[in-house]
Design a protein around this motif. Structure first.
Motif, PDB file in Angstrom:
ATOM      1  N   ILE A 503     -48.707  43.586  18.419  1.00 41.76           N
ATOM      2  CA  ILE A 503     -48.695  42.828  19.668  1.00 41.76           C
ATOM      3  C   ILE A 503     -49.613  41.616  19.534  1.00 41.76           C
ATOM      4  O   ILE A 503     -50.711  41.716  18.988  1.00 41.76           O
ATOM      5  N   ALA A 504     -49.162  40.468  20.039  1.00 42.37           N
ATOM      6  CA  ALA A 504     -49.952  39.226  20.039  1.00 42.37           C
ATOM      7  C   ALA A 504     -50.349  38.792  18.637  1.00 42.37           C
ATOM      8  O   ALA A 504     -51.391  38.174  18.450  1.00 42.37           O
ATOM      9  N   SER A 505     -49.511  39.098  17.653  1.00 39.36           N
ATOM     10  CA  SER A 505     -49.777  38.697  16.283  1.00 39.36           C
ATOM     11  C   SER A 505     -48.943  37.466  15.923  1.00 39.36           C
ATOM     12  O   SER A 505     -48.122  36.995  16.706  1.00 39.36           O
ATOM     13  N   PHE A 506     -49.131  36.978  14.701  1.00 38.62           N
ATOM     14  CA  PHE A 506     -48.330  35.869  14.195  1.00 38.62           C
ATOM     15  C   PHE A 506     -46.845  36.229  14.135  1.00 38.62           C
ATOM     16  O   PHE A 506     -45.988  35.344  14.107  1.00 38.62           O
ATOM     17  N   TYR A 507     -46.532  37.513  14.117  1.00 38.49           N
ATOM     18  CA  TYR A 507     -45.187  37.979  13.788  1.00 38.49           C
ATOM     19  C   TYR A 507     -44.455  38.607  14.975  1.00 38.49           C
ATOM     20  O   TYR A 507     -43.334  39.081  14.823  1.00 38.49           O
ATOM     21  N   TYR A 508     -45.098  38.633  16.144  1.00 36.84           N
ATOM     22  CA  TYR A 508     -44.545  39.434  17.239  1.00 36.84           C
ATOM     23  C   TYR A 508     -43.304  38.803  17.858  1.00 36.84           C
ATOM     24  O   TYR A 508     -42.274  39.472  18.032  1.00 36.84           O
ATOM     25  N   LEU A 509     -43.349  37.540  18.219  1.00 37.30           N
ATOM     26  CA  LEU A 509     -42.237  36.931  18.944  1.00 37.30           C
ATOM     27  C   LEU A 509     -40.935  36.967  18.153  1.00 37.30           C
ATOM     28  O   LEU A 509     -39.856  37.117  18.734  1.00 37.30           O
ATOM     29  N   ALA A 510     -41.026  36.826  16.850  1.00 35.16           N
ATOM     30  CA  ALA A 510     -39.815  36.796  16.031  1.00 35.16           C
ATOM     31  C   ALA A 510     -39.009  38.084  16.139  1.00 35.16           C
ATOM     32  O   ALA A 510     -37.798  38.087  15.865  1.00 35.16           O
ATOM     33  N   GLN A 511     -39.645  39.174  16.564  1.00 32.53           N
ATOM     34  CA  GLN A 511     -38.923  40.439  16.698  1.00 32.53           C
ATOM     35  C   GLN A 511     -37.921  40.415  17.853  1.00 32.53           C
ATOM     36  O   GLN A 511     -37.021  41.257  17.907  1.00 32.53           O
ATOM     37  N   TYR A 512     -38.092  39.480  18.776  1.00 33.83           N
ATOM     38  CA  TYR A 512     -37.177  39.350  19.912  1.00 33.83           C
ATOM     39  C   TYR A 512     -36.049  38.359  19.627  1.00 33.83           C
ATOM     40  O   TYR A 512     -35.296  37.985  20.531  1.00 33.83           O
ATOM     41  N   LEU A 513     -35.943  37.953  18.365  1.00 35.09           N
ATOM     42  CA  LEU A 513     -34.963  36.949  17.952  1.00 35.09           C
ATOM     43  C   LEU A 513     -34.248  37.419  16.693  1.00 35.09           C
ATOM     44  O   LEU A 513     -34.785  38.196  15.910  1.00 35.09           O
ATOM     45  N   ARG A 514     -33.027  36.920  16.483  1.00 32.84           N
ATOM     46  CA  ARG A 514     -32.314  37.181  15.244  1.00 32.84           C
ATOM     47  C   ARG A 514     -31.964  35.840  14.594  1.00 32.84           C
ATOM     48  O   ARG A 514     -31.715  34.854  15.274  1.00 32.84           O
ATOM     49  N   GLU A 515     -31.967  35.852  13.293  1.00 33.44           N
ATOM     50  CA  GLU A 515     -31.832  34.596  12.553  1.00 33.44           C
ATOM     51  C   GLU A 515     -30.376  34.224  12.325  1.00 33.44           C
ATOM     52  O   GLU A 515     -29.537  35.076  12.004  1.00 33.44           O
ATOM     53  N   GLN A 516     -30.101  32.945  12.487  1.00 36.48           N
ATOM     54  CA  GLN A 516     -28.774  32.400  12.181  1.00 36.48           C
ATOM     55  C   GLN A 516     -28.942  31.218  11.222  1.00 36.48           C
ATOM     56  O   GLN A 516     -29.665  30.265  11.511  1.00 36.48           O
ATOM     57  N   SER A 517     -28.294  31.316  10.097  1.00 37.42           N
ATOM     58  CA  SER A 517     -28.289  30.224   9.123  1.00 37.42           C
ATOM     59  C   SER A 517     -27.125  29.286   9.444  1.00 37.42           C
ATOM     60  O   SER A 517     -25.983  29.736   9.601  1.00 37.42           O
ATOM     61  N   ARG A 518     -27.413  27.975   9.549  1.00 38.33           N
ATOM     62  CA  ARG A 518     -26.391  26.999   9.935  1.00 38.33           C
ATOM     63  C   ARG A 518     -26.240  25.940   8.837  1.00 38.33           C
ATOM     64  O   ARG A 518     -27.224  25.305   8.442  1.00 38.33           O
TER      65      ARG A 518
END
Length: 522
Positions: A503-518
């Motif tokens: 929680i509140a780490s450098f890596y936390y927010l990215a867990q609520y997102l999924r990556e799309q390569s364009r």
């Protein structure tokens, strides 16, 4: 506030803080008994049923009447969040950030009345209650600013080396959809507000279910989000049983992801459920700990005892980060015990809304029953009670869930060294050296927080060998407790968490997102 309130700075607050809390408490108590509704699709709504809730400080006191959702209303909330998702996802980052910072500002404006309600509902002392409210405001602001710093996780990549063409590449992180947040009763405001803020700022919509024992805190958080002006359906608040409402939310086909904080058993049930559908869905679960402290022969025993008492008995031991196990070198064990007993005897126990009292009641009737069961076990299997192990029933304490802070010594194989009690009970075991202490500390399926007291060489050994996600060394403010957004990321290893991200780490927010390569070829 005129100073920065965190769990590490809360021990010497200014006098004005107490005066403002007392005024807010009086106003809050005068309004007890009110009706509290659900919030679905932008509207405050009655539940399918309702219940009166009583406080743990004095069970005769009615806190209010709280709406209870049923399965149909849980489904309605999911549909509302799903319908609101496309527009919220398309809302510019700057606008989402603005709204979340507005929520943070509203929480700070209401820090004293919300803190008073938390003290009454959970049984926290005033500093713990105010700290939780301020921490929640910090979560909303921290995640908004973190998302800005990451520029929405949108990154340009090198062009493909194609002769005669321009091949533009990007990595873009995208939200999942309607996200479910299920909060615990011990930190019902912060451990709801934190994941709600993270899910919202990244573009997901939210259905939030409060813990059944603490719906008032959840409703107060919903008020702040409603009043900040979020669009209808973007945030929805439910109160109801885990067996009915919680199960609908986890298994609903519109559920894109879940954040859960609570027990290992329930967390694993949700985790398995999120993996068992047509395709796996993300589950961010923090599932408690059995937190250990190592005290070496080189430790400052006064500092160690202060940190142990604060972490073991703060909020009556009802923190997932609470200290539960102490492994102390036998050379200093007697001296540590003597110091601990003196500090335990000095604790002021009673109505936590009063400034002079540091330790309040346990929150639930189930916890009271569990305390009696665990206390009866302490003298078995070679254990002995050093302090406590009794319910407190003198005078006004008889009307609340008050129990004594408890210290017991036992061999390492005692069953309570393995059980997360979630109570003001700490187990102590003598060890021959730090190697034995670390082996025993790591002999657990969970690994949330841990602490150590010793010299520089001891601390280097501790950090190199301990299996826990949040670690503290020589910390009098709390041996295993006290993480704060922006200062200490908070997350567990092994069975304490599902992601290995804090929680509140450098890596936390990215867990609520999924990556799309364009890739676009011009």
């Amino acid at each position: 506030m005129s100073y920065k309130l965190t769990y590490a700075t809360m021990f010497d607050p200014p006098a004005d803080l107490h005066a403002r809390f007392d005024a807010a408490l009086a106003e809050t108590e005068s309004a007890l008994g009110a009706e509290h509704l659900l919030h679905i699709d932008g509207m405050d709504r009655a539940g399918a049923d309702s219940e009166l809730r009583h406080g743990p400080i004095d069970r005769r006191r009615i806190l209010g009447r709280f709406a209870l959702a049923d399965a149909a209303q849980a489904a309605q909330a999911m549909e509302a969040a799903h319908a609101a998702f496309p527009a919220w996802r398309a809302t510019p980052m700057a606008e989402r950030v603005r709204l979340l910072k507005r929520v943070a500002a509203l929480i700070e404006e209401r820090v004293y009345p919300i803190g008073a309600a938390l003290a009454l509902e959970v049984g926290k002392n005033r500093m713990e209650a105010l700290g939780e409210v301020q921490e929640t405001a910090d979560f909303f602001r921290h995640y908004a600013e973190d998302f800005e710093r990451h520029e929405g996780f949108d990154h340009a990549l090198p062009d493909d080396p194609l002769p005669g063409f321009k091949s533009r590449n990007r990595s873009v992180m995208r939200p999942y959809g309607a996200w479910v947040v299920i909060a615990p009763y011990n930190f019902p405001f912060a451990l709801a507000g934190g994941p709600v803020a993270a899910a919202l700022v990244t573009g997901n919509t939210v259905v939030f279910k409060s813990a059944s024992d603490t719906p008032w805190s959840g409703r107060l958080l919903a008020d702040c989000l409603r009043d900040a002006g979020l669009p209808a359906g973007v945030f929805n608040y439910l109160n109801g049983s885990g067996n009915e409402v919680g199960e609908v939310l986890v298994w609903h086909p519109r559920t894109a992801g879940v954040t859960f904080t609570g027990s290992f058993e329930v967390g694993m049930h949700i985790y398995r459920g999120m993996a068992a559908g047509v395709y796996p869905r993300p589950c961010i679960a923090e599932m408690g700990g059995k937190n250990a402290c190592v005290v070496t022969a080189n430790a400052d025993l006064e500092r160690a005892a202060t940190g142990i008492v604060r972490s073991a008995f703060g909020m009556s031991g009802q923190k997932c980060s609470a200290l539960s196990r102490v492994y102390v070198d036998e050379a200093v064990a007697d001296a540590l015990i003597e110091t601990l007993l003196a500090k335990i005897r000095a604790l002021r126990i009673g109505d936590p809304c009063l400034q002079e009292n540091w330790m309040g009641p346990v929150t639930t009737a189930k916890a009271l029953q569990n305390y009696a069961r665990c206390s009866a076990l302490l003298s078995a299997h070679g254990g002995r009670v050093l302090a406590g192990a009794q319910r407190l029933e003198e005078g006004e304490l008889a009307h609340g869930n008050f129990v004594a802070p408890t210290l017991a010594e036992a061999p390492a194989g005692h069953p309570l060294f393995a059980e997360e009690m979630f109570l003001p009970i700490v187990m102590l075991c003598r060890v021959g050296d730090r190697e034995e202490a670390l082996r025993l500390a790591n002999d657990s399926p969970v690994g949330l927080t841990a602490g150590c007291y010793g010299n520089d060489d001891d601390l280097a050994y501790f950090f190199d060998h301990i299996e826990a996600g949040v670690t503290y060394a020589n910390r009098p403010q709390g041996a295993t407790t006290g993480a704060w957004p922006g200062y200490q990321p908070f997350g567990g290893w092994k069975g304490s968490g599902t992601t290995g991200k804090a929680i509140a780490s450098f890596y936390y927010l990215a867990q609520y997102l999924r990556e799309q390569s364009r890739t676009v070829v011009e």
